[in-house]
Write a protein that holds these residues in place. Structure first.
Motif, PDB file in Angstrom:
ATOM      1  N   TRP A 179       0.850  -1.127   0.152  1.00  0.00           N
ATOM      2  CA  TRP A 179       0.116   0.032  -0.140  1.00  0.00           C
ATOM      3  C   TRP A 179       0.806   1.280   0.158  1.00  0.00           C
ATOM      4  N   THR A 181       0.977   5.653  -1.548  1.00  0.00           N
ATOM      5  CA  THR A 181       0.275   6.772  -1.766  1.00  0.00           C
ATOM      6  C   THR A 181       0.871   7.417  -3.178  1.00  0.00           C
ATOM      7  N   LYS A 192      -3.189   3.644  -3.081  1.00  0.00           N
ATOM      8  CA  LYS A 192      -3.379   2.500  -3.825  1.00  0.00           C
ATOM      9  C   LYS A 192      -2.632   1.403  -3.336  1.00  0.00           C
ATOM     10  N   SER A 193      -2.790   0.096  -3.933  1.00  0.00           N
ATOM     11  CA  SER A 193      -2.062  -1.318  -3.561  1.00  0.00           C
ATOM     12  C   SER A 193      -1.301  -1.687  -5.026  1.00  0.00           C
ATOM     13  N   LEU A 234      -0.399  -2.154 -10.420  1.00  0.00           N
ATOM     14  CA  LEU A 234      -1.152  -1.326  -9.764  1.00  0.00           C
ATOM     15  C   LEU A 234      -2.419  -2.000  -9.813  1.00  0.00           C
ATOM     16  N   ASN A 237      -8.365   0.526  -9.943  1.00  0.00           N
ATOM     17  CA  ASN A 237      -8.551   1.722 -10.803  1.00  0.00           C
ATOM     18  C   ASN A 237      -7.177   2.647 -10.442  1.00  0.00           C
ATOM     19  N   PRO A 238      -6.514   3.055 -11.347  1.00  0.00           N
ATOM     20  CA  PRO A 238      -5.425   3.840 -10.674  1.00  0.00           C
ATOM     21  C   PRO A 238      -5.587   5.504 -10.831  1.00  0.00           C
ATOM     22  N   ILE A 240      -7.455   8.831  -9.157  1.00  0.00           N
ATOM     23  CA  ILE A 240      -7.701   9.175  -7.667  1.00  0.00           C
ATOM     24  C   ILE A 240      -8.867   9.751  -7.586  1.00  0.00           C
ATOM     25  N   GLY A 245     -11.708   6.998  -3.697  1.00  0.00           N
ATOM     26  CA  GLY A 245     -10.426   6.358  -3.753  1.00  0.00           C
ATOM     27  C   GLY A 245     -10.138   5.198  -2.634  1.00  0.00           C
ATOM     28  N   ALA A 249      -9.439   0.478  -1.744  1.00  0.00           N
ATOM     29  CA  ALA A 249      -8.332  -0.205  -1.054  1.00  0.00           C
ATOM     30  C   ALA A 249      -8.797  -0.709   0.416  1.00  0.00           C
TER      31      ALA A 249
END
Length: 403
Positions: A179, A181, A192-193, A234, A237-238, A240, A245, A249
């Motif tokens: 995880w 940012t 995101k992860s 990723l 969804n990439p 933000i 958002g 996660a």
């Protein structure tokens, strides 16, 4: 609510209990003493577990994505799928050893993260990957939104920098779900992860932690220094989105919290069964034919603990069923985790006390189970964090309004 375990899972439950009794328990003490030693006896079970997961449609182990498993994809009627199967299987495996259950190849918590938010291409690519999950940092524990690890876009890659601690199976796994940012100024919405595969330059396992329990499972601290990861790694969804958002996660936790609750139920069930066996062996009445006020104090306490454990079990099955049927289960997942984590730890400790010297010594596994159970009230969100999440949802408060 239909309270019987779905009959189609009977073979899975039977097989998992056999593994717990005949494989895990005989080697449990061995790997508790030999912390960080890899349990090679589990390699053969990786194939068995892969077979258990065949047909799940979600890739790998762990809970499946809500929209992919149930009402979300147009199916009608009641569904008991990957989430329920995972919980029921782990309840049985953890009757044997929690640390060994966490050490079976390709059954990592990161696999649940992949199943929760990955797209179809990623599911196909990472379906047979053993994935750990890296969330906690030296300065960000229970507050996942405080993550400082960064992922900076650079051409067709993201460059990851930061440090993760307490990564279960972090040294053994084939990949780590990290995880990070995309933009610290945007707060939790930018988290995101990413799937970072083992051997990627810039990813270094710094140390393995020595622990109170689950010693058969390695727990790693990992440093990321200019670690380049393809954009295709990723998860989800990439883009933000300030509104949702972080929700994508956090759906990972909605899937993994019932799994951890199931683990707590399993180890507490083992402790109760062994305690009843020991106390019955010295003449204590542990049946259900008398009212509790006519029973010895120890027998009465055992029955009260069984009732608490059953409540935790039903909460856990409810959360898993909701996930399988496409129903948002964030509150229910936190309720299950909070109840099972607290009850599981209390039961295992009390069983040690009730069995006195036998419970405290190493002739039985009771003292080990009490040590193992503590982590199940901590990781995937502590007891206090679960209660805070539940309160926010029930009161309609944001994280800023209710801290």
């Amino acid at each position: 609510m239909f309270l019987e375990t779905p009959s189609k899972f009977a073979p899975l439950i039977h097989q998992a209990r056999q593994v717990a009794n005949e494989v895990f328990r005989p080697i449990s003490r061995k790997y508790d003493r030999a912390e960080h030693a890899y349990p090679h006896e589990l390699d053969m079970f990786a194939t068995i577990m892969d077979g258990m997961n065949d047909g799940a449609g979600d890739g790998g182990a762990g809970a499946g994505k809500l929209a992919r498993s149930g009402a979300g994809n147009g199916e009608t009627g009641n569904r008991n799928g990957t989430n329920m199967k995972t919980v029921l299987g782990l309840i049985e495996l953890c009757r044997g050893d929690v640390g060994l259950a966490l050490s079976i190849p390709r059954q990592g918590l990161g696999n649940s993260a992949i199943a929760a938010v990955a797209n179809e291409e990623q599911l196909a690519r990472f379906g047979n990957t053993w994935a750990a999950m890296a969330i906690t940092e030296p300065g960000a524990g229970s507050d996942s939104a405080a993550i400082r690890t960064t992922a900076t876009e650079d051409g067709d890659h993201y460059v990851i920098n930061g440090e993760k601690i307490y990564v279960t199976a972090g040294d053994r796994a084939d990949a780590v779900v990290v995880w990070a940012t995309l933009d610290r100024s945007l707060g939790r919405a930018a988290i995101k992860s990413f799937v970072v595969e083992k051997g990627t330059p810039g990813m270094t396992v710094e140390r393995l932690e020595k622990k109170l329990g689950i010693r058969a499972s390695d727990t790693a601290a990992i440093r990321f220094e200019n670690c380049r990861v393809p954009k295709a790694n990723l998860l989800g969804n990439p883009d933000i989105s300030v509104d949702k958002g972080f929700a994508g996660a956090m759906q990972t936790f909605d899937n993994t919290r019932p799994v951890v609750a199931g683990m707590a139920i399993g180890v507490a069930s083992a402790a109760l069964e062994k305690t009843k066996e020991i106390l019955s062996g010295v003449g204590l009445n542990t049946d259900y034919q008398l009212q509790t006020w006519n029973l010895p104090a120890a027998s009465r306490e055992l029955q009260l603990m069984e009732a608490e454990l059953e409540a935790a079990r039903l909460l856990t099955l409810r959360a898993a069923w909701m996930a399988d049927n496409g129903k948002p289960n964030s509150v229910e997942a936190s309720m299950a985790k909070a109840k099972a984590g607290r009850v599981g730890n209390r039961i295992t400790l009390r069983c040690v006390e009730l069995c006195s010297g036998v419970g405290y010594g190493e002739t039985e596994l009771l003292e080990k189970w009490s040590r193992d159970s503590k982590i199940l009230d901590i990781f995937e969100g502590t007891q206090q964090i679960q209660l805070l999440i539940i309160a926010r949802r029930l009161l309609g408060k944001s994280s800023a309004e209710l801290k």
